[in-house]
Design an enzyme around this catalytic site. Structure first.
Site, PDB file in Angstrom:
ATOM      1  N   ASP A  30      58.161 -63.397 -10.031  1.00  0.00           N
ATOM      2  CA  ASP A  30      58.986 -64.865  -9.283  1.00  0.00           C
ATOM      3  C   ASP A  30      58.238 -65.454  -8.361  1.00  0.00           C
ATOM      4  O   ASP A  30      58.772 -64.941  -7.401  1.00  0.00           O
ATOM      5  CB  ASP A  30      60.474 -65.003  -9.583  1.00  0.00           C
ATOM      6  CG  ASP A  30      60.919 -66.404 -10.180  1.00  0.00           C
ATOM      7  OD1 ASP A  30      60.756 -66.790 -10.637  1.00  0.00           O
ATOM      8  OD2 ASP A  30      60.197 -66.992  -8.829  1.00  0.00           O
ATOM      9  N   GLU A 151      60.943 -67.029 -27.809  1.00  0.00           N
ATOM     10  CA  GLU A 151      62.244 -66.794 -28.035  1.00  0.00           C
ATOM     11  C   GLU A 151      63.454 -67.686 -29.453  1.00  0.00           C
ATOM     12  O   GLU A 151      62.593 -68.581 -29.116  1.00  0.00           O
ATOM     13  CB  GLU A 151      62.696 -66.616 -26.734  1.00  0.00           C
ATOM     14  CG  GLU A 151      62.575 -68.194 -25.552  1.00  0.00           C
ATOM     15  CD  GLU A 151      63.833 -69.110 -26.156  1.00  0.00           C
ATOM     16  OE1 GLU A 151      64.924 -68.460 -26.730  1.00  0.00           O
ATOM     17  OE2 GLU A 151      62.989 -70.046 -25.822  1.00  0.00           O
ATOM     18  N   PHE A 152      64.164 -67.231 -29.309  1.00  0.00           N
ATOM     19  CA  PHE A 152      64.870 -67.748 -29.872  1.00  0.00           C
ATOM     20  C   PHE A 152      66.653 -67.523 -29.514  1.00  0.00           C
ATOM     21  O   PHE A 152      67.334 -66.840 -30.857  1.00  0.00           O
ATOM     22  CB  PHE A 152      64.930 -67.316 -31.661  1.00  0.00           C
ATOM     23  CG  PHE A 152      63.465 -67.547 -32.317  1.00  0.00           C
ATOM     24  CD1 PHE A 152      63.465 -69.201 -32.436  1.00  0.00           C
ATOM     25  CD2 PHE A 152      62.952 -66.732 -32.177  1.00  0.00           C
ATOM     26  CE1 PHE A 152      62.342 -69.566 -33.298  1.00  0.00           C
ATOM     27  CE2 PHE A 152      61.495 -67.135 -33.402  1.00  0.00           C
ATOM     28  CZ  PHE A 152      61.222 -68.216 -33.294  1.00  0.00           C
ATOM     29  N   ARG A 154      70.250 -67.811 -27.932  1.00  0.00           N
ATOM     30  CA  ARG A 154      71.155 -68.867 -27.261  1.00  0.00           C
ATOM     31  C   ARG A 154      72.070 -68.947 -26.200  1.00  0.00           C
ATOM     32  O   ARG A 154      72.509 -67.579 -26.079  1.00  0.00           O
ATOM     33  CB  ARG A 154      72.205 -68.699 -28.724  1.00  0.00           C
ATOM     34  CG  ARG A 154      71.895 -69.142 -30.002  1.00  0.00           C
ATOM     35  CD  ARG A 154      73.124 -68.727 -31.423  1.00  0.00           C
ATOM     36  NE  ARG A 154      72.905 -67.767 -31.200  1.00  0.00           N
ATOM     37  CZ  ARG A 154      74.322 -67.063 -31.775  1.00  0.00           C
ATOM     38  NH1 ARG A 154      75.075 -67.338 -33.043  1.00  0.00           N
ATOM     39  NH2 ARG A 154      74.349 -65.279 -31.456  1.00  0.00           N
ATOM     40  N   ASN A 208      64.579 -75.135 -34.239  1.00  0.00           N
ATOM     41  CA  ASN A 208      64.814 -76.474 -32.888  1.00  0.00           C
ATOM     42  C   ASN A 208      65.151 -78.055 -34.077  1.00  0.00           C
ATOM     43  O   ASN A 208      66.441 -78.189 -33.985  1.00  0.00           O
ATOM     44  CB  ASN A 208      63.979 -75.988 -31.664  1.00  0.00           C
ATOM     45  CG  ASN A 208      64.522 -75.264 -31.406  1.00  0.00           C
ATOM     46  OD1 ASN A 208      65.623 -74.193 -31.338  1.00  0.00           O
ATOM     47  ND2 ASN A 208      64.102 -74.739 -29.562  1.00  0.00           N
ATOM     48  N   PHE A 249      75.756 -74.811 -37.922  1.00  0.00           N
ATOM     49  CA  PHE A 249      75.748 -75.838 -37.320  1.00  0.00           C
ATOM     50  C   PHE A 249      76.003 -77.000 -37.724  1.00  0.00           C
ATOM     51  O   PHE A 249      75.160 -77.662 -37.898  1.00  0.00           O
ATOM     52  CB  PHE A 249      73.851 -76.594 -36.733  1.00  0.00           C
ATOM     53  CG  PHE A 249      73.114 -75.023 -36.243  1.00  0.00           C
ATOM     54  CD1 PHE A 249      73.425 -75.142 -34.770  1.00  0.00           C
ATOM     55  CD2 PHE A 249      72.974 -73.599 -36.100  1.00  0.00           C
ATOM     56  CE1 PHE A 249      72.700 -75.049 -33.227  1.00  0.00           C
ATOM     57  CE2 PHE A 249      72.309 -72.522 -35.184  1.00  0.00           C
ATOM     58  CZ  PHE A 249      72.175 -73.589 -33.288  1.00  0.00           C
ATOM     59  N   GLY A 253      80.960 -83.130 -33.456  1.00  0.00           N
ATOM     60  CA  GLY A 253      81.251 -83.213 -32.035  1.00  0.00           C
ATOM     61  C   GLY A 253      80.687 -84.807 -31.641  1.00  0.00           C
ATOM     62  O   GLY A 253      80.022 -85.602 -31.926  1.00  0.00           O
ATOM     63  N   CYS A 260      67.633 -76.568 -24.352  1.00  0.00           N
ATOM     64  CA  CYS A 260      66.009 -76.267 -25.433  1.00  0.00           C
ATOM     65  C   CYS A 260      65.832 -77.443 -26.438  1.00  0.00           C
ATOM     66  O   CYS A 260      64.932 -78.062 -26.610  1.00  0.00           O
ATOM     67  CB  CYS A 260      65.927 -75.326 -26.205  1.00  0.00           C
ATOM     68  SG  CYS A 260      65.940 -73.566 -25.425  1.00  0.00           S
TER      69      CYS A 260
END
Length: 445
Positions: A30, A151-152, A154, A208, A249, A253, A260
């Site tokens: 980094d 990537e997936f 959460r 997504n 899902f 709400g 994402c």
């Protein structure tokens, strides 16, 4: 295998730590020296359950290291992961500045053949440009092939997702490079799907966008349920039992947020426009979500007429539980609108307060205890379903509020949970609970 990870944000750090946990030698790179110093001390720049413990374990085992130096970080590496940010530009497109800078740095510093693995979420066609940039900046007679490995993860359960995901997508037009990435991921024991580069890039955005669509759809059904005396939880349960739909899902709400869904849906719309395709459905999904964020404010205005001078507590400021991420959090829109309406706003979050202070209006007051927030308030908005909020129904008794009035944007409680409390409770897509009025009428009789 010897692996370098460029970028120690959410995706890069979780990826690096988990790859080291399955036995690889990982160096995370980094350009931020302060962040690298903190990581070397075992301090994570992000809140993610279990991450610091796993990071420290693999640092002590000698499988995980951190550096700002590309020469050191890329030395002898067989695979180099790009996991830098792709923030949203003003026009909605993904900003690929950091991705392309990483590609140039790879080309300038590798001294052996490598596989470049793109973890960052990038538009279709980006990986081909990454390879061009790497090859154009080579200083030695070496070669690089590029693989898309989206990537997936959460937020709040990223470690769990890394070791128990549904699939690992490996997109490559070079079989040998794809084989290497498959070998890297084999110890996870997760099904691997091999695709072309373009398909892998599309899979990430499509996944997504589809999940965002489910959220906006169930919120629209919740809004309609309120007008038809249906109960959204019963409706969601009924449609979720259909295996063609599934039950995930489908929690009504105040919309989705985070790093994402908002960014990727906007980016996919932009990708469509660049290909001369009008993605009507996704535009509607985005519009519905923006409107849903302030649904509680509209409900409160209908209840009180005016919110001017009202003391309103916001419980939960992060976009979801188990994270300190404030990106696109509903609390931002809610707090701004309440301040504009002249309300006094009190904010509480168990983790995200410091990040909230950077993005919420400066007029917001902050407290350290949930009970303190409620005691100071005339009205409570629940914006994030933190465990301590869900498990503490009694905090809404008149021990803490003289006349408990709660607007719940996450449907944390059932009517039965509140049966013994004198409370006005307004939630999403369900009947309002008015135990206060019912009990007062019963007492009068």
């Amino acid at each position: 295998m010897k692996i370098a990870i460029i970028g120690t944000g959410y995706v890069g750090l979780v990826t690096g730590v988990c790859l080291s946990e399955i036995g690889h030698e990982v160096t995370c790179i980094d350009i931020n020296p302060e962040k690298i110093e903190q990581l070397k001390k075992g301090i994570s720049p992000i809140y993610e359950p279990g991450l610091e413990e796993l990071m420290e374990k693999n640092r002590e085992a000698g499988r995980l290291d951190f550096t700002t130096n590309y020469i050191i970080g890329l030395k002898d590496k067989e695979a180099v992961y790009i996991a830098v940010g792709t923030p949203q530009s003003e026009d909605g497109a993904a900003d690929l500045t950091y991705v392309f800078n990483a590609a140039r740095s790879i080309g300038q510093n590798i001294t052996r053949d490598v596989v470049v693995v793109t973890k960052s979420t990038v538009p279709i066609g980006t990986n081909a440009k990454v390879r061009q940039l790497v090859m154009a900046n080579l200083q030695d007679n070496v070669c690089a092939e590029v693989v898309s490995n989206p990537e997936f993860l959460r937020e709040g359960s990223a470690i769990e997702d890394s070791f128990n995901g549904d699939r690992i997508v490996i997109g490559s037009d070079h079989k040998g490079a794809g084989d290497i990435v498959a070998e890297i991921n084999e110890p996870f024991g997760i099904p691997i799907l091999r695709t072309s580069l373009h398909s892998a890039e599309m899979i990430k955005y499509a996944a997504n966008a589809f999940l965002a669509t489910k959220i906006s759809f169930i919120n629209e059904i919740a809004n309609l349920s309120e007008r038809t005396n249906a109960n959204i939880e019963e409706v969601a349960r009924g449609i979720g039992m259909d295996t063609r739909i599934g039950n995930k899902f489908l929690n009504a709400g105040i919309g989705y947020g985070g790093s994402c869904f908002p960014k990727d849906t906007q980016a996919l719309v932009k990708i469509s426009e660049e290909r001369d395709y009008d993605f009507h459905l996704l535009k509607s999904v985005i519009s519905v979500n923006e409107n849903q964020k302030t649904a509680l404010v509209r409900k409160a205005k209908e209840r009180f007429g005016t919110l001017h001078g009202k003391k309103i507590a916001l419980l939960g400021l992060a976009f979801k539980p188990e994270t300190d991420d404030m990106r696109e959090a509903a609390s931002i829109s809610v707090a701004r609108e309440l301040i504009e309406e002249g309300a006094e706003v009190i904010g509480y979050d168990p983790i995200a307060t410091e990040n909230a202070k950077k993005v919420l209006p400066e007029e917001v007051q902050y407290v350290d205890q949930i009970e303190e927030a409620i005691k100071q308030a005339e009205v409570v908005f629940i914006l994030t379903e933190w465990k301590e909020i869900v498990e503490k129904t009694l905090i809404f008794s008149n021990l803490f509020m003289e006349k408990p009035i709660v607007f719940d944007g996450r449907n944390c409680y059932s009517n039965e949970d509140l049966a013994n409390l004198e409370i006005e409770y307004i939630s999403m897509g369900r009947d309002q609970v008015t135990n206060v009025q019912e009990r007062r009428v019963a007492a009068a009789i």
